[in-house]
Scaffold this active site. Sequence first.
Site, short mmCIF file in Angstrom:
data_model
loop_
_atom_site.label_atom_id
_atom_site.label_comp_id
_atom_site.label_asym_id
_atom_site.label_seq_id
_atom_site.Cartn_x
_atom_site.Cartn_y
_atom_site.Cartn_z
N ASP A 1 -0.23 5.09 1.03
CA ASP A 1 -0.48 6.02 2.13
C ASP A 1 -0.39 5.32 3.49
OD1 ASP A 1 -2.32 8.70 0.85
OD2 ASP A 1 -1.61 7.04 -0.36
N ASP B 1 0.87 -1.16 0.00
CA ASP B 1 0.00 0.00 0.00
C ASP B 1 0.92 1.23 0.00
OD1 ASP B 1 -2.30 1.65 0.42
OD2 ASP B 1 -1.79 1.72 2.55
#
Length: 304
Positions: A105, A103
């Site tokens: 963020d 991922d």
Amino acid sequence: MPSTFTAVSYGQTLSPSVLENIRTVLSEHGYTVASERAESHPGFEVAVLELGSLDPSGASDAQAAARLARLRKALVETGTENVSTAVVPDSLRNAKRKFIIMDVDSTLIQQEVIELLAAHAGTETEVAKVTEAAMRGDLDFAESLHHRVATLGGLPVSVLAEVGEKIKLSEGAERLVAQAKAAGHVVCAVSGGFSQILAPLAERLGLDFALANDLEIVNGHLTGKVSGAVVDRAAKAVQLREWSALSGIPVKATMAIGDGANDLDMMAAAALGVAFNAKPAVRAVADAQINIPNLDVALALANI
């Protein structure tokens, strides 16, 4: 399938008492330790215990999986402060080429990009609340994304460059990518954030694949909409399978790292799902946890 148990100490050498506690838990669940070694990494220490009896004679795959699940639960319940543990499949640790998907963020980078953008629109507080709920899994991700992006309508496209300059990589992120790629492995990122931010970051790091949502831009301003399908939890799992296949790497040699509910599907699809300073619901189902800022703990887990 034989596995490796790793105990990760946060910045200090694992004490004999901690290691003895770990050995006791393993023994109580019928596991033997074939070998043991210590590793030193920047900012943390690791003890690697090679398990010698993961699959007892006559055990079915379902029985072995259930037994492993009980072991993982016991290790969490008997955990020692500042120590994280994981049982890592040999199909990942011993693979000649591994596939790592992350991922972005609050994982690859320290911030939530949409909150940085919202600060320019004066909607940061509102957006932060919605982001937190979405990452906990309380809201549908696509619905929450559309709601948050709508608050950005009218912002000049120049804010994207300003926000890009404020991005801070997570500690150890550059080491993780550089060392993994230097060893011939595949590293990529998939994000519920925005391609306008991820694309230059992916180029800078030399990521093999990257995908995020596209912010719609008309006449030099954000419209408050995204173009195309939303990169949600299902899409992330699809990318793991597609990119690993394109790379010629079996799913059994994959590792997925994330922090929120939007990462759960890809973490479940990977051979090892890693929760990085994650929400409680994500930690509860992850195969491994990294509960310190050091993203490069993943190198130790994957034996890179």
